[in-house]
Structures are given as structure tokens and as C-alpha cells.
Write an enzyme that holds these catalytic residues in place. Structure first.
Site, mmCIF file in Angstrom:
data_model
loop_
_atom_site.group_PDB
_atom_site.id
_atom_site.type_symbol
_atom_site.label_atom_id
_atom_site.label_comp_id
_atom_site.label_asym_id
_atom_site.label_seq_id
_atom_site.Cartn_x
_atom_site.Cartn_y
_atom_site.Cartn_z
ATOM 1 N N LYS A 173 2.675 -19.258 -3.632
ATOM 2 C CA LYS A 173 1.511 -18.402 -2.820
ATOM 3 C C LYS A 173 1.446 -17.020 -3.340
ATOM 4 C CE LYS A 173 0.401 -16.179 0.548
ATOM 5 N NZ LYS A 173 -0.715 -15.264 0.003
ATOM 6 N N GLY A 226 8.115 -9.264 -0.726
ATOM 7 C CA GLY A 226 7.138 -8.399 -0.149
ATOM 8 C C GLY A 226 7.582 -7.366 1.091
ATOM 9 N N THR A 230 7.393 -8.643 6.982
ATOM 10 C CA THR A 230 7.004 -10.194 6.658
ATOM 11 C C THR A 230 8.080 -10.827 6.479
ATOM 12 O OG1 THR A 230 5.076 -9.355 5.470
ATOM 13 C CG2 THR A 230 5.294 -11.435 5.220
ATOM 14 N N GLU A 384 8.635 3.462 4.263
ATOM 15 C CA GLU A 384 7.925 3.050 3.006
ATOM 16 C C GLU A 384 6.673 3.468 2.867
ATOM 17 O OE1 GLU A 384 7.644 -0.961 1.715
ATOM 18 O OE2 GLU A 384 8.386 -0.426 -0.171
HETATM 19 P P1 NAD Z 1 3.527 -8.651 2.483
HETATM 20 O O1 NAD Z 1 4.658 -8.732 3.089
HETATM 21 O O2 NAD Z 1 2.267 -7.989 3.243
HETATM 22 O O3 NAD Z 1 3.134 -9.664 1.643
HETATM 23 C C1 NAD Z 1 3.736 -10.222 0.663
HETATM 24 C C2 NAD Z 1 3.496 -12.063 0.790
HETATM 25 O O4 NAD Z 1 3.617 -12.606 1.833
HETATM 26 C C3 NAD Z 1 1.816 -11.946 0.450
HETATM 27 O O5 NAD Z 1 1.594 -13.161 -0.423
HETATM 28 C C4 NAD Z 1 1.425 -12.547 1.578
HETATM 29 O O6 NAD Z 1 0.235 -13.109 1.952
HETATM 30 C C5 NAD Z 1 2.495 -13.017 2.243
HETATM 31 N N1 NAD Z 1 2.661 -13.131 3.844
HETATM 32 C C6 NAD Z 1 2.122 -12.387 4.712
HETATM 33 N N2 NAD Z 1 2.492 -12.642 5.914
HETATM 34 C C7 NAD Z 1 3.230 -14.023 5.672
HETATM 35 C C8 NAD Z 1 3.832 -14.700 6.909
HETATM 36 N N3 NAD Z 1 3.613 -14.444 8.113
HETATM 37 N N4 NAD Z 1 4.342 -15.697 6.313
HETATM 38 C C9 NAD Z 1 4.446 -15.987 5.104
HETATM 39 N N5 NAD Z 1 4.012 -15.266 4.071
HETATM 40 C C10 NAD Z 1 3.342 -14.316 4.408
HETATM 41 O O7 NAD Z 1 3.673 -7.277 1.343
HETATM 42 P P2 NAD Z 1 2.853 -6.726 0.290
HETATM 43 O O8 NAD Z 1 1.986 -5.511 0.921
HETATM 44 O O9 NAD Z 1 1.982 -7.711 -0.792
HETATM 45 O O10 NAD Z 1 3.682 -6.180 -0.842
HETATM 46 C C11 NAD Z 1 4.293 -4.775 -0.709
HETATM 47 C C12 NAD Z 1 5.493 -4.946 -0.256
HETATM 48 O O11 NAD Z 1 6.434 -5.660 -1.021
HETATM 49 C C13 NAD Z 1 6.420 -3.464 -0.199
HETATM 50 O O12 NAD Z 1 7.064 -3.340 0.985
HETATM 51 C C14 NAD Z 1 7.244 -3.444 -1.455
HETATM 52 O O13 NAD Z 1 8.377 -2.694 -1.383
HETATM 53 C C15 NAD Z 1 7.715 -4.927 -1.606
HETATM 54 N N6 NAD Z 1 8.290 -5.276 -2.818
HETATM 55 C C16 NAD Z 1 9.399 -5.495 -2.886
HETATM 56 C C17 NAD Z 1 9.908 -5.837 -4.135
HETATM 57 C C18 NAD Z 1 11.417 -6.291 -4.362
HETATM 58 O O14 NAD Z 1 11.838 -6.615 -5.261
HETATM 59 N N7 NAD Z 1 12.501 -6.151 -3.129
HETATM 60 C C19 NAD Z 1 9.093 -6.092 -5.123
HETATM 61 C C20 NAD Z 1 7.776 -5.942 -5.157
HETATM 62 C C21 NAD Z 1 7.344 -5.343 -3.809
#
Ligand code: NAD
Length: 480
Positions: A173, A226, A230, A384
Site C-alpha cells: 500500500k 511512516g 501511525t 518532527e
Molecule cells: P503516515 O504515517 O501518515 O503514512 C504512512 C503510510 O501509512 C501511508 O501509506 C498511509 O496511508 C498509511 N497509514 C496511515 N494511517 C494508517 C493506519 N491507521 N493503518 C495503516 N496504515 C496507515 O506518514 P507520512 O506522512 O506518509 O510520512 C512521513 C513520515 O514518515 C515522517 O514521520 C517521516 O519521518 C517518516 N519516514 C520515516 C522513514 C524511516 O526510514 N524511518 C523514512 C521515510 C519517512
């Protein structure tokens, strides 16, 4: 208008609901495509397809599986231009960055894990003449792979490639904010002859498709990248179901600069580590700590070079800072800039939304922003922001800067600049983060463990860690 489709059982199909979500181009602020608003039923079909595919995929000779994945790597490389433009339009990043970093890395992810599994060996533990233990490593079954919007194809393939290479079937996804290159990947998988059901991609919202994947019985593991909130939500559902979990989450990374560093190299890299991809890389350093004797020189030059960064149309080759991925995220970043001021911060450059001329008139752009004067423990320095915003803080001693660096809930990555080898070792050992870069940034060897400590992550991916995560060890003890 392009209509993205789900990839289930080898076919590109619309969502069962017939409903679609609008997909925006951040550089113009306009809707340019539609993606499926999928739900539990679509996830159910994907799981059934994966269950049908699993017996033959998991028992296929590893060389054959490897060949199929290498073919996908070739196809990504063939289409690098097309994919880079699509990534830039969908995400807002400069096309030059997508062409030099994101898409080549997506191909490399497939190539790396397709060949890593050819060399993977499991352990044997002989007990003298009494018995022999050996470890089998079976694929887990069906794996859910959920990825974010900042490095769309790069991170999606980082999860999918090792899961597939080790014999699992995958329900992927991508973020609903950046679905396009995952859709193009599904087309390449069809062209490359990946057997139906081995990889399924279901598009839609996190709280519908994502949570359906997490809560679905029959999906053995979740690999997620993410936000930390989440990740916590996912853990709450998946942990009592005893699913294997790999969570790569947020960061608030320190960049620590000592006065004895190589100034020019440090400056060039620190501009990148602060603002590459509009600061929307989980590994960007957003808290810059500078040893006091270097502070004024650093500040002057850093601010000057930041002002020179070219903000512009992501599709132009000269652009260095592209668009912010969504309007909501742009507003969040601006609200943090206001917060910083209320916490005593002085804006040294940037701080505002940018309105470009022409095609990008209604796009979502922010000036790279440098702030000083905020204490290490205020919200600006603890939460962040995930945008082109950094803070500068002077320090006097190693103990002091270590305390600053380790003072957040996060522990993803740290960057250290010094030419004192002993100090580099000393600080690297004490810093609370999963990754430490000394005199470099984002230098990645895919064999190394990747992930964060504290609220930044659970588990590690990369190299042998990924191969271990995506397999279930079983010890066989044979009495001699
Ligand atoms: P997000 O958590 O909003 O979304 C990430 C993914 O999770 C998306 O596909 C989203 O649709 C899905 N999602 C959202 N709610 C969900 C739920 N309840 N159950 C299952 N899936 C769900 O994050 P974002 O805004 O897309 O990305 C930014 C974040 O990602 C930042 O905090 C960043 O630091 C982090 N990030 C971390 C790394 C790492 O390697 N540690 C790499 C890239 C980004």
C-alpha cells in the site's frame, strides 16, 4: 485524466466501490489523476490472490525468483526518465533528484535483494557426536508493506524487494498522496512476467486500506515506514495478533559540527542534509549544533548559501528546492515556523510561503528556513517538522552536545563533523540513534542495518537484517 488502478492477481482493476480519490500535483496545486478509494473488500481479494500464489512462489528455485526480480530492476532502469518525471509530478521533488536518487535506488533495491538471497546461508550448530542442529528459514507467507509519500518508489521497493526475494507474497500500500510510481511499477511487473498474486498493490487511504491490511488475519507480518503516531496505531492492532512488525518511523536528527572539521566539505553536505527533497527525508538533520568558536562563521556562510538555493518548478533541471507534498503539510510547516518565533526563535532566512510565476503559480512552495535562539528542549527542537526548516544552536563541550542530541524521543540518524578520530568514536558510541554518519551524510551501503532507536523504529531492515525479518527460523535437532 489518468486513472490509477489496483494491481491484484496480475491484473489492473478498479476498486470494488467504484470510488476514487483526487491526486494533486504539488507544484501546480491541481488535481491531475485519480486513485482508487479501496476498502476491506479489495484487500480481501488481494489476500486471496496472494494465498493462491504463495505455494509455487515460495518453493520456486531461488535462482528463478532472483531472475524475475532482476528483470523488474532492468525495466525500472529502462524507464528511468519516465518514472523520474512521474515521481517529480506526484511528489513535488526536483526531477533531477528523482533521476539521480529515487529511481536508480528503486532499481538497486530489486537488484540488491534479488542477488542477496543467492548468497544467503542459514546456520548449523553441531553438538559434538551427540546431535546436529540446523536452522531452516521459511518465508513468512503474506506480508503487508505500507509506505510514505516522501521517497515513494524508493521506499516502497525497499520493503517489497526483500519480502519477495525471500519467497513471500506481498500486499503493498503506497501513500495515497504519491501513488503514481507504484502504479507504474505494477505495469512493469506485468511486463516482466511476475506470476499473478505474488505482488498485489492496493491503493487508498491509510485508515481504510492500511488498517484493513494490518488487522487482516492471514497477513503474517507488517513492514511499515511512516509517522510515529501511525506506527503506534499499527502496533496496537498488530501486536496482539502476534504479527511480525518492522516499523521505520519519524526522526528529529542532530547534525553535530566541531570546529576542527573540514569546513568546506561540511558546509556543502550540511546544506544537502538540511534541505534535500525540501527537508522531507526522514534522515535530514533538522537540529544543527555548532561548536562555539565556529558558530559565527558557520551561521554567516550557511545562511548565505541557503538564500542562494533555487526554489522553482520541479520539472526544471536548475531547481534545487521543489514543492511541498501537500497543502496540509505546507500549513503544518508554516505553523512550526510561527511556533519557533513564539518560542524565542529568530528567523535568519526564509520563513515564508513562496508564490512562483507561471505554471507553478498555485503550487505549494516554502523558502528554506534557518532559525536560531530556540532552547534545545522547546517544541520546535523536539517535534518532527519534516520540511525545509533547521535550527542552529551553539555548544561548548562534548557532554553538552550529547545531552542536546539525545534529548528527543527520536533516535533515527545523527551526523557528526570532526577530524578528531577519538572523538568520532566516543560520540558515535554514545549517541542514541540507529545510524551515525561521520563526515558524510546519506552514504548508504544496502548491506548495513537500517532503522531507528527509541520512537524512531522497531527492528532493522537492510542486508541480512531484512532477509532475517522476512523469514521464520526453525531449528531442526537431529540425534546422531
Ligand atoms: P503516515 O504515517 O501518515 O503514512 C504512512 C503510510 O501509512 C501511508 O501509506 C498511509 O496511508 C498509511 N497509514 C496511515 N494511517 C494508517 C493506519 N491507521 N493503518 C495503516 N496504515 C496507515 O506518514 P507520512 O506522512 O506518509 O510520512 C512521513 C513520515 O514518515 C515522517 O514521520 C517521516 O519521518 C517518516 N519516514 C520515516 C522513514 C524511516 O526510514 N524511518 C523514512 C521515510 C519517512
Amino acid at each position: 485524466m489518468d486513472q490509477i488502478k489496483n494491481y491484484i492477481s496480475g491484473d489492473l482493476i478498479p476498486p470494488g466501490s467504484g470510488e476514487y480519490i483526487q491526486n494533486y500535483n504539488p507544484a501546480t496545486g491541481e488535481v491531475y489523476s485519480l486513485l482508487p478509494d479501496s476498502d476491506t473488500e479489495d484487500v480481501q481479494h488481494a489476500v486471496e490472490a496472494a494465498q493462491r500464489a504463495f505455494p509455487s512462489w515460495s518453493t520456486m528455485m531461488v535462482e528463478d525468483r532472483s531472475q524475475l526480480l532482476l528483470r523488474i530492476a532492468d525495466l525500472i532502469e529502462r524507464d528511468i526518465e519516465k518514472l523520474a518525471v512521474a515521481e517529480s509530478i506526484d511528489q513535488g521533488k526536483p526531477v533531477t533528484l528523482a533521476k539521480s536518487v529515487d529511481i536508480p535506488r528503486a532499481a538497486r533495491n530489486f537488484r540488491f535483494f534479488a542477488t542477496a538471497v543467492l548468497h544467503f546461508a542459514s546456520e548449523a550448530h553441531p553438538m559434538g557426536n551427540e546431535a546436529l542442529n540446523y536452522t531452516l528459514r521459511h518465508p513468512l507467507g503474506i506480508v503487508g508493506a505500507i509506505s510514505p509519500w516522501n521517497l515513494p518508489l524508493y521506499l516502497f521497493t525497499w520493503k517489497i524487494a526483500p519480502a519477495l526475494a525471500t519467497g513471500n507474497c506481498v500486499i503493498g500500500k503506497p501513500s495515497e498522496l504519491t501513488p503514481m510510481t507504484a502504479y507504474m511499477l505494477s505495469q512493469l511487473c506485468i511486463e516482466g512476467g511476475l506470476p499473478p498474486g505474488v505482488l498485489n498493490i492496493v491503493h487508498g487511504y491509510g485508515n481504510k486500506v492500511g488498517s484493513a491490511i494490518v488487522s487482516r488475519h492471514g497477513i503474517a507480518a507488517i513492514t511499515f515506514t511512516g509517522g510515529t503516531k501511525t506506527g503506534a496505531e499499527i502496533a496496537k492492532t498488530a501486536a496482539p495478533m502476534f504479527k511480525k512488525l518492522s516499523l521505520e518511523m519519524g526522526g528529529k536528527n542532530p547534525t553535530i559540527i566541531f570546529a576542527d572539521c573540514d569546513f568546506e566539505k561540511m558546509m556543502e553536505t550540511t546544506i544537502r542534509s538540511s534541505f534535500e527533497n525540501q527537508g522531507e527525508i526522514c534522515l535530514c538533520g533538522s537540529r544543527i549544533f555548532i561548536e562555539r568558536p565556529l558558530y559565527d562563521r558557520f551561521k554567516e556562510e550557511f545562511v548565505e548559501r541557503t538564500k542562494q538555493l533555487r526554489i522553482g518548478d520541479p520539472l526544471e533541471n536548475s531547481t534545487q528546492i521543489g514543492a511541498i507534498n501537500s497543502l496540509q503539510h505546507l500549513q503544518k510547516i508554516l505553523s512550526y515556523i510561527m511556533l519557533a518565533q513564539s518560542e524565542g526563535g529568530r528567523i535568519l532566512c526564509g520563513g515564508s510561503r513562496v508564490h512562483l510565476e507561471g505554471r507553478c503559480k498555485y503550487g505549494w512552495f516554502i523558502e528554506p528556513t534557518v532559525i536560531e535562539g530556540v532552547p534545545h528542549d522547546c517544541r520546535t527542537n523536539q517535534e518532527e517538522i519534516f520540511g525545509p526548516v533547521v535550527t542552529l544552536t551553539p555548544f561548548d563541550t562534548e557532554e553538552e552536545v550529547l545531552m542536546y542530541a539525545n534529548s528527543t524521543q527520536y533516535g533515527l540518524a545523527a551526523t557528526l563533523w570532526t577530524n578528531d578520530l577519538s572523538r568520532a568514536h566516543r560520540i558515535s558510541a554514545k549517541i542514541e540513534s540507529g545510524i551515525v554518519w561521520v563526515n558524510c551524510w546519506m552514504l548508504r551501503d544496502l548491506r548495513t542495518p537500517f532503522g531507528g532507536m527509541k520512537d524512531s523504529g522497531v527492528g532493522r531492515e537492510g542486508g541480512v537484517e531484512a532477509v532475517r525479518f522476512f523469514t521464520e527460523p526453525k531449528n531442526v535437532c537431529i540425534k546422531i
